[in-house]
Design a protein around this motif. Structure first.
Motif, PDB file in Angstrom:
ATOM      1  N   ASN A  46       0.918  -1.103  -0.359  1.00  0.00           N
ATOM      2  CA  ASN A  46      -0.002  -0.051   0.302  1.00  0.00           C
ATOM      3  C   ASN A  46       0.622   1.575   0.048  1.00  0.00           C
ATOM      4  O   ASN A  46       0.665   2.547  -0.558  1.00  0.00           O
ATOM      5  CB  ASN A  46      -0.829  -0.194   0.977  1.00  0.00           C
ATOM      6  CG  ASN A  46      -2.329  -1.478   1.169  1.00  0.00           C
ATOM      7  OD1 ASN A  46      -2.810  -1.196  -0.270  1.00  0.00           O
ATOM      8  ND2 ASN A  46      -2.874  -1.913   2.351  1.00  0.00           N
ATOM      9  N   THR A  47       2.461   1.170   0.269  1.00  0.00           N
ATOM     10  CA  THR A  47       2.714   1.849   0.699  1.00  0.00           C
ATOM     11  C   THR A  47       3.684   2.366  -0.487  1.00  0.00           C
ATOM     12  O   THR A  47       4.703   3.444  -0.753  1.00  0.00           O
ATOM     13  CB  THR A  47       3.391   2.884   1.824  1.00  0.00           C
ATOM     14  OG1 THR A  47       4.732   1.325   1.533  1.00  0.00           O
ATOM     15  CG2 THR A  47       2.994   2.453   3.230  1.00  0.00           C
ATOM     16  N   ALA A  48       4.542   1.479  -1.414  1.00  0.00           N
ATOM     17  CA  ALA A  48       5.271   1.441  -2.569  1.00  0.00           C
ATOM     18  C   ALA A  48       4.504   0.754  -3.495  1.00  0.00           C
ATOM     19  O   ALA A  48       3.498  -0.239  -3.621  1.00  0.00           O
ATOM     20  CB  ALA A  48       6.613   0.227  -2.368  1.00  0.00           C
ATOM     21  N   TYR A  60       6.153  -7.994  -9.352  1.00  0.00           N
ATOM     22  CA  TYR A  60       6.048  -9.166  -7.975  1.00  0.00           C
ATOM     23  C   TYR A  60       6.784  -8.465  -6.776  1.00  0.00           C
ATOM     24  O   TYR A  60       7.872  -8.262  -7.077  1.00  0.00           O
ATOM     25  CB  TYR A  60       5.250  -9.800  -8.335  1.00  0.00           C
ATOM     26  CG  TYR A  60       6.327 -11.159  -8.032  1.00  0.00           C
ATOM     27  CD1 TYR A  60       7.096 -11.543  -6.953  1.00  0.00           C
ATOM     28  CD2 TYR A  60       6.739 -11.449  -9.254  1.00  0.00           C
ATOM     29  CE1 TYR A  60       7.479 -12.394  -7.315  1.00  0.00           C
ATOM     30  CE2 TYR A  60       8.152 -12.513  -9.748  1.00  0.00           C
ATOM     31  CZ  TYR A  60       7.854 -12.840  -8.428  1.00  0.00           C
ATOM     32  OH  TYR A  60       9.387 -13.645  -8.294  1.00  0.00           O
ATOM     33  N   PHE A  61       6.483  -8.268  -5.729  1.00  0.00           N
ATOM     34  CA  PHE A  61       7.009  -7.710  -4.219  1.00  0.00           C
ATOM     35  C   PHE A  61       7.260  -9.150  -3.686  1.00  0.00           C
ATOM     36  O   PHE A  61       5.796  -9.793  -3.890  1.00  0.00           O
ATOM     37  CB  PHE A  61       6.499  -6.931  -3.466  1.00  0.00           C
ATOM     38  CG  PHE A  61       6.331  -5.591  -3.965  1.00  0.00           C
ATOM     39  CD1 PHE A  61       7.523  -4.893  -4.197  1.00  0.00           C
ATOM     40  CD2 PHE A  61       4.863  -4.690  -4.267  1.00  0.00           C
ATOM     41  CE1 PHE A  61       7.189  -3.709  -4.638  1.00  0.00           C
ATOM     42  CE2 PHE A  61       5.566  -3.624  -4.865  1.00  0.00           C
ATOM     43  CZ  PHE A  61       6.736  -2.810  -4.852  1.00  0.00           C
ATOM     44  N   PHE A  62       8.261  -8.812  -3.380  1.00  0.00           N
ATOM     45  CA  PHE A  62       8.341 -10.710  -1.882  1.00  0.00           C
ATOM     46  C   PHE A  62       9.695 -10.262  -1.386  1.00  0.00           C
ATOM     47  O   PHE A  62      10.309  -9.718  -1.261  1.00  0.00           O
ATOM     48  CB  PHE A  62       8.677 -11.726  -3.399  1.00  0.00           C
ATOM     49  CG  PHE A  62       8.226 -13.281  -2.986  1.00  0.00           C
ATOM     50  CD1 PHE A  62       6.912 -13.519  -2.358  1.00  0.00           C
ATOM     51  CD2 PHE A  62       9.302 -13.968  -2.313  1.00  0.00           C
ATOM     52  CE1 PHE A  62       6.629 -14.851  -1.635  1.00  0.00           C
ATOM     53  CE2 PHE A  62       9.195 -15.141  -1.092  1.00  0.00           C
ATOM     54  CZ  PHE A  62       7.945 -15.618  -1.554  1.00  0.00           C
ATOM     55  N   ASN A 119      12.325  -6.923   4.815  1.00  0.00           N
ATOM     56  CA  ASN A 119      11.796  -5.907   3.699  1.00  0.00           C
ATOM     57  C   ASN A 119      11.286  -7.125   2.573  1.00  0.00           C
ATOM     58  O   ASN A 119      11.345  -8.061   2.326  1.00  0.00           O
ATOM     59  CB  ASN A 119      13.176  -5.646   3.517  1.00  0.00           C
ATOM     60  CG  ASN A 119      13.961  -5.244   4.054  1.00  0.00           C
ATOM     61  OD1 ASN A 119      13.327  -3.972   5.004  1.00  0.00           O
ATOM     62  ND2 ASN A 119      14.890  -5.716   4.300  1.00  0.00           N
ATOM     63  N   LEU A 120      10.471  -6.272   1.370  1.00  0.00           N
ATOM     64  CA  LEU A 120      10.111  -6.640   0.690  1.00  0.00           C
ATOM     65  C   LEU A 120      10.587  -6.154  -0.501  1.00  0.00           C
ATOM     66  O   LEU A 120      11.067  -4.885  -1.109  1.00  0.00           O
ATOM     67  CB  LEU A 120       8.061  -6.089   0.328  1.00  0.00           C
ATOM     68  CG  LEU A 120       7.618  -6.721   1.253  1.00  0.00           C
ATOM     69  CD1 LEU A 120       6.077  -6.407   1.198  1.00  0.00           C
ATOM     70  CD2 LEU A 120       7.221  -8.661   0.989  1.00  0.00           C
TER      71      LEU A 120
END
Length: 564
Positions: free
Chosen positions: A29-31, A250-252, A259-260
């Motif tokens: 939501n912040t990145a 994607y983020f992982f 950390n993502l």
């Protein structure tokens, strides 16, 4: 996908699920995902395409070998010696195979290349994947490739299966080969990581992962597993599974599990056999060293003393309090690069201070980039009274890059062990080098060929061929050997003068008896290990990689590659 995994079980698993997913949603939501350039997508696809072709051809050739062997076995009685030889030859020619087996029409195991006594029994046990005669008619001239599942020897992988017929052409059972998907893809991953800064993971089109450089993630379903339920990973998972090719970001989590990070991926499809599709994905999140500098590397004596201190502490305060101390990343059992890890004797993680997300997971089947089953070797060494063992492992001080690690381990009691390790920076495998997968395949082929020849011509014939450098057995750069269960060197291409001597008491500068380790590994069914051995004519110690298998109940054959 990438990075290390968490085993979600019971109430703890539910709590971890909410922690991880809520954390991921908050971060997302912040990145926002950064756009990936067309040039990078093109570069990644250019790198991927030949690898997809390579794996497709490899599986095509393997299926042909299985099919042709089945034709050799049509109409042959199972008690004919030709059956065992055909199975051994097939396993030799498929270097990433676990075992080759025959089943009758009732799917009862009737022949195998391996001793499956712990998991399967000849004439009693049934196949784990079930097919009918109609399935093989539908497959036509193709072999059936199973989904990722537990294989006969207890390991995990996929099975290639085709029908066998009697002399009149009637369906008479099945020939099956268990495939180690880790071996199939890990060499390519090392090539990608070292040459291009990419890594690979592979999933069936139903979401079940069959390869990832982090072995704990293999066997998870990216569509349903709690680890992959964040918004961007779920979108990526569905997109990859539903489409034969494409690209996605994607983020992982990174290796810290805090950390993502953004991961960019492209993928294409391999069709390995009837009824199966594999999505072959490359990503740009390869871990590389942040620095090559090392300071105050502990000595092997300091390493041993550090573990012995932890052993005394565990005996004094008990298991629960000791594990709490070992899992504290700021506690007294962190000393530079040394930290205490702990496992139970079945491979479950009890303490791992820099990777707390892995505590509670089972790493029995974990393999390093070259197929060394590190946890199994650690457990075996502790059961022998403790000592040193080598494997590749992520170095927290170097951005978790895989490096050559020397660990000292001790069994606390019958239920668990502790250990610690140091990274050997002068080892070639810690200097961004890797062992080419063709070399590994040649090593495996040579050893399995010795096992085949021992069955076909007798062990004495194999020993004679090892001693003769001009024999067809030899492959440039490889050094075959044979040793008895009691440690007597029967033949040694690297150092012929050892022939006939007892090698059990010979140790290297790490205090390791390489021969004891070879015997231990062979008695466990065989596999890969590292060692430090004297190399003629200077007799200076060099790092080597060894592959070994039992030729019969009392004789073990192997071969080695000198690293560097």
């Amino acid at each position: 996908m990438k990075q290390h995994t968490v085993v979600m079980i019971g109430i703890i698993g539910i709590l971890l699920f909410f922690i991880f997913t809520s954390g991921c949603i908050t971060a997302e939501n912040t990145a926002e995902l950064e756009p990936i350039s067309a040039e990078q997508i093109s570069d990644m696809n250019t790198t991927l395409y030949p690898l997809v072709y390579m794996i497709s051809k490899e599986m095509e050739q393997t299926c042909c070998l299985v099919w042709n062997t089945a034709r050799e076995l049509d109409g042959v009685s199972v008690d004919d010696p030709a059956v065992d030889l055909a199975l051994l030859k097939l396993r030799r020619d498929v270097p990433y195979s676990y075992e080759a087996t025959l089943f009758d029409t009732n799917e009862i195991l009737i022949a195998s290349t391996e001793d499956l006594g712990k998991t399967m029994e000849i004439g009693v046990s049934r196949a784990t994947n079930h097919y009918t005669e109609e399935d093989f008619k539908a497959a036509g001239s193709q072999c059936i490739v199973s989904g990722y599942s537990r294989l006969l020897n207890g390991d995990n992988g996929v099975t290639i299966t085709t029908a066998v017929y009697d002399t009149e052409g009637n369906y008479n059972g099945t020939l099956r080969v268990g495939i180690n998907t880790w071996d199939l893809f890990s060499g390519i991953n090392e090539y990608l990581r070292t040459s291009y800064g990419y890594t690979i993971w592979v999933t069936e089109n139903n979401g079940l992962q069959i390869y990832d450089q982090d072995t704990e993630e293999i066997g998870r379903n990216i569509l349903t597993d709690a680890l992959y339920q964040s918004s961007s990973t779920q979108y990526a998972a569905k997109t990859i599974c539903e489409n034969p090719s494409g690209n996605v970001s994607y983020f992982f989590y990174d290796t810290s599990w805090v950390n993502l990070v953004q991961t960019n991926a492209v993928w294409n499809t391999v069709y390995p056999g009837y009824g199966m599709e594999w999505r072959m994905v490359i990503t740009d999140n390869a871990l590389t060293k942040t620095t090559n500098e090392t300071t105050n590397t502990p000595t092997t004596e300091e390493l041993k003393a550090f573990v012995e201190k932890a052993y005394v502490y565990a005996q004094k305060v008990g298991k629960e309090q000791a594990l709490a101390a070992f899992n504290d990343p700021n506690g007294e059992f962190i000393d530079g690069e040394m930290y205490i890890f702990a496992y139970d004797m079945d491979g479950e993680v009890l303490a791992l201070p820099y990777q707390p997300g892995l505590v509670g997971s089972n790493r029995w089947f974990m393999e390093d980039a070259n197929g060394v089953k590190a946890v199994q070797r650690v457990i075996a060494r502790s059961e022998q009274g403790g000592g040193y063992v080598c494997y590749l492992y992520p170095n927290p001080d170097h951005n978790y890059a895989q490096e050559y690690k020397l660990s000292y381990v001790m069994q606390v009691d019958d239920s668990w062990l502790i250990g610690s390790g140091i990274y050997i920076q002068d080892n070639p495998l810690s200097q961004a080098q890797y062992i080419d997968w063709t070399e590994r395949e040649h090593l495996t082929y040579q050893v399995r060929n010795m096992k085949y020849l021992a069955q076909a011509e007798g062990i004495e014939s194999v020993i004679d061929m090892i001693k003769d450098p001009e024999s067809e057995l030899h492959i440039p750069g490889l050094y075959p050997f044979a040793v008895t269960e009691n440690g007597t060197d029967l033949a040694d291409a690297l150092n012929p003068e050892m022939t006939g001597t007892d090698q059990l008491g010979i140790t290297n500068s790490f205090g390791m008896s390489i021969t004891r380790e070879i015997i231990s590994l062979a008695q466990a069914g065989g596999g890969v290990m590292y060692g430090l051995v004297e190399i003629p004519p200077t007799n200076e110690e060099e790092h080597v990689m060894i592959y070994v298998e039992p030729a019969d109940a009392s004789t073990y054959v192997g071969s080695l590659i000198i690293l560097g």
